[in-house]
Design a protein around this motif. Sequence first.
Motif, PDB file in Angstrom:
ATOM      1  N   GLU A 157       7.311 -63.219  -6.853  1.00 11.79           N
ATOM      2  CA  GLU A 157       5.866 -63.059  -6.754  1.00 11.79           C
ATOM      3  C   GLU A 157       5.441 -62.815  -5.307  1.00 11.79           C
ATOM      4  OE1 GLU A 157       3.433 -66.669  -7.412  1.00 11.79           O
ATOM      5  OE2 GLU A 157       5.328 -67.744  -7.683  1.00 11.79           O
ATOM      6  N   ILE A 194       3.285 -60.679  -9.945  1.00  7.18           N
ATOM      7  CA  ILE A 194       4.412 -61.458 -10.433  1.00  7.18           C
ATOM      8  C   ILE A 194       5.332 -60.538 -11.224  1.00  7.18           C
ATOM      9  CG2 ILE A 194       5.165 -63.425 -11.851  1.00  7.18           C
ATOM     10  CD1 ILE A 194       2.401 -64.645 -11.463  1.00  7.18           C
ATOM     11  N   ARG A 230      -3.568 -65.751  -8.158  1.00 10.86           N
ATOM     12  CA  ARG A 230      -2.342 -66.211  -8.815  1.00 10.86           C
ATOM     13  C   ARG A 230      -2.593 -66.712 -10.231  1.00 10.86           C
ATOM     14  NH1 ARG A 230       1.402 -70.728  -9.132  1.00 10.86           N
ATOM     15  NH2 ARG A 230       3.532 -69.900  -9.036  1.00 10.86           N
ATOM     16  N   GLU A 231      -3.647 -67.483 -10.444  1.00 14.92           N
ATOM     17  CA  GLU A 231      -3.919 -68.018 -11.771  1.00 14.92           C
ATOM     18  C   GLU A 231      -4.150 -66.883 -12.770  1.00 14.92           C
ATOM     19  OE1 GLU A 231      -4.030 -70.180 -14.897  1.00 14.92           O
ATOM     20  OE2 GLU A 231      -3.536 -71.048 -12.946  1.00 14.92           O
ATOM     21  N   LEU A 252      -0.783 -65.270 -13.522  1.00 14.28           N
ATOM     22  CA  LEU A 252       0.010 -66.079 -14.450  1.00 14.28           C
ATOM     23  C   LEU A 252      -0.453 -65.858 -15.888  1.00 14.28           C
ATOM     24  CD1 LEU A 252       0.232 -69.474 -12.508  1.00 14.28           C
ATOM     25  CD2 LEU A 252       2.143 -67.973 -13.098  1.00 14.28           C
ATOM     26  N   GLN A 253      -1.764 -65.874 -16.099  1.00 18.13           N
ATOM     27  CA  GLN A 253      -2.279 -65.681 -17.445  1.00 18.13           C
ATOM     28  C   GLN A 253      -1.971 -64.275 -17.963  1.00 18.13           C
ATOM     29  OE1 GLN A 253      -3.360 -67.996 -19.472  1.00 18.13           O
ATOM     30  NE2 GLN A 253      -3.415 -66.407 -21.053  1.00 18.13           N
ATOM     31  N   ARG A 271       1.712 -64.210 -18.988  1.00 19.63           N
ATOM     32  CA  ARG A 271       1.903 -64.872 -20.279  1.00 19.63           C
ATOM     33  C   ARG A 271       1.486 -63.947 -21.421  1.00 19.63           C
ATOM     34  NH1 ARG A 271      -1.310 -69.225 -17.738  1.00 19.63           N
ATOM     35  NH2 ARG A 271       0.117 -70.542 -16.536  1.00 19.63           N
ATOM     36  N   LEU A 293       6.720 -69.989 -17.190  1.00 18.70           N
ATOM     37  CA  LEU A 293       5.319 -69.702 -16.884  1.00 18.70           C
ATOM     38  C   LEU A 293       4.368 -70.785 -17.374  1.00 18.70           C
ATOM     39  CD1 LEU A 293       5.440 -65.917 -17.750  1.00 18.70           C
ATOM     40  CD2 LEU A 293       5.009 -66.855 -15.492  1.00 18.70           C
ATOM     41  N   CYS A 331       3.647 -73.570 -12.224  1.00 17.82           N
ATOM     42  CA  CYS A 331       2.228 -73.203 -12.220  1.00 17.82           C
ATOM     43  C   CYS A 331       1.516 -73.723 -10.981  1.00 17.82           C
ATOM     44  CB  CYS A 331       1.551 -73.718 -13.482  1.00 17.82           C
ATOM     45  SG  CYS A 331       2.089 -72.871 -14.995  1.00 17.82           S
TER      46      CYS A 331
END
Length: 448
Positions: A241, A335, A396-397, A400-401, A404, A426, A432
């Motif tokens: 990342e 990522i 970043r959040e 990540l979502q 996923r 993840l 996280c």
Amino acid sequence: MFNKILIANRGEIAVRIIRACRCMGIRSVAIYSKEDAKSLHVQLADQRICIGEGPARNSYLNMERIITAARNMGADAIHPGFGFLSENSRFVRMCEENGITFIGPSADVIDRMGNKSQARRTMMDAGVPVVPGTKEPVFNAGEAEKAAEEIGYPVMIKASSGGGGKGMRVAKNAREFEFQFNMAQRESANAFGDDTMYIERFIENPRHVEIQIMADAHGNVAALGERDCSVQRNHQKLIEESPSPAISEKMRKEMNRCAVLAARTVNYTNAGTIEFIVDPHGGFYFMEMNTRIQVEHGVTEMVTGTDLIIEQIRVAMGEKLSFKQSDIIQRGHAIECRINAEIPEKNFMPSPGLIKHMHLPAGNGVRVDTALYTGYKIPSEYDSMIAKVIVHAPDREAALQKMRSALDEMVILGVETNLDFQYQILRNPVFCAGEADTSFIEKMMGID
């Protein structure tokens, strides 16, 4: 301008290079083994030529056949991708002797930075932070043990010609040192034909952070920011990342400065990566330089808006970098998850076979680099990586979502993959929170 480039590789990186050639109006030549006759890179290239049977030593590592293929097909240049011959100085010299441009650094630079102990000495002399350890190579357990005593346990025993985790062993104390040294040296001799070793202090639970650099033959060098590659198993990366959640803006600037200094010190040209380890106290140290494009280059492309493959080709043609350091601004967060045909529940055993059905995720900020298609048979002779899913989002959040969601959407039927395992990572609270270090996978799986 090159008229024709031969791609001395296979799989998704060969597809990636062919597409870059198309964007530049350059014709491409694919080499392939008999087992890869129906591969996507073979179908996409303007021309193709078979160079032997499946095992890499008979095909993608056969330098003489590749050079002959390039000459017969009238290629001006060879792009090696990553792996195989990408860091082989003898191959670079063979290209030069045959009037073919190697898209990468010079043979001398590859030799200088490919030998890990020599690279350490070079960086020490340049003032780049290096993990405390031997400056000169060691060849036997006796002299190595003396060095280990001076450095202080635990120590890392490393092969000078090493890579991919081979020839690396940790000795926690003097009692186990000789055994671990002999094992590492034997691995190095078998894998690289070189038993030269070096010793350095073992930094426990570090982060693995690397800086992407690009340099031209006119003295211009730029750092394109960092990638955090700490999530890895047996020294093989699983997730990368950018930017790294482990470093401050101040440290980022200093790491970029050191990476540029390292490249300038060896008169580096083309794409390369300066790899650092970051200790739990915030110190960072040079680990090695990869003198090629990296698997995870797409992460950097997403946050900087650059095309590193096209830039590699331009630099190899003698052009100046298309950007200055001041032009490089990291935007958002990217990522990458490496998708492998393997069975995590069975110690990550490879799972080659026929792709019966496939659906790839898409959407804004989602990229999949792959050579897969429905009906393609994954051969057993090569690496198990079959795709790279890369996402980009404002932070970043959100990234990540988005990852996923992308993995949720991805379907590959016919072979086992690590998709579910990546999804578990993840969802892991430690990952996280941005706190995963290089021991993360072992801890996650309950391995001591």
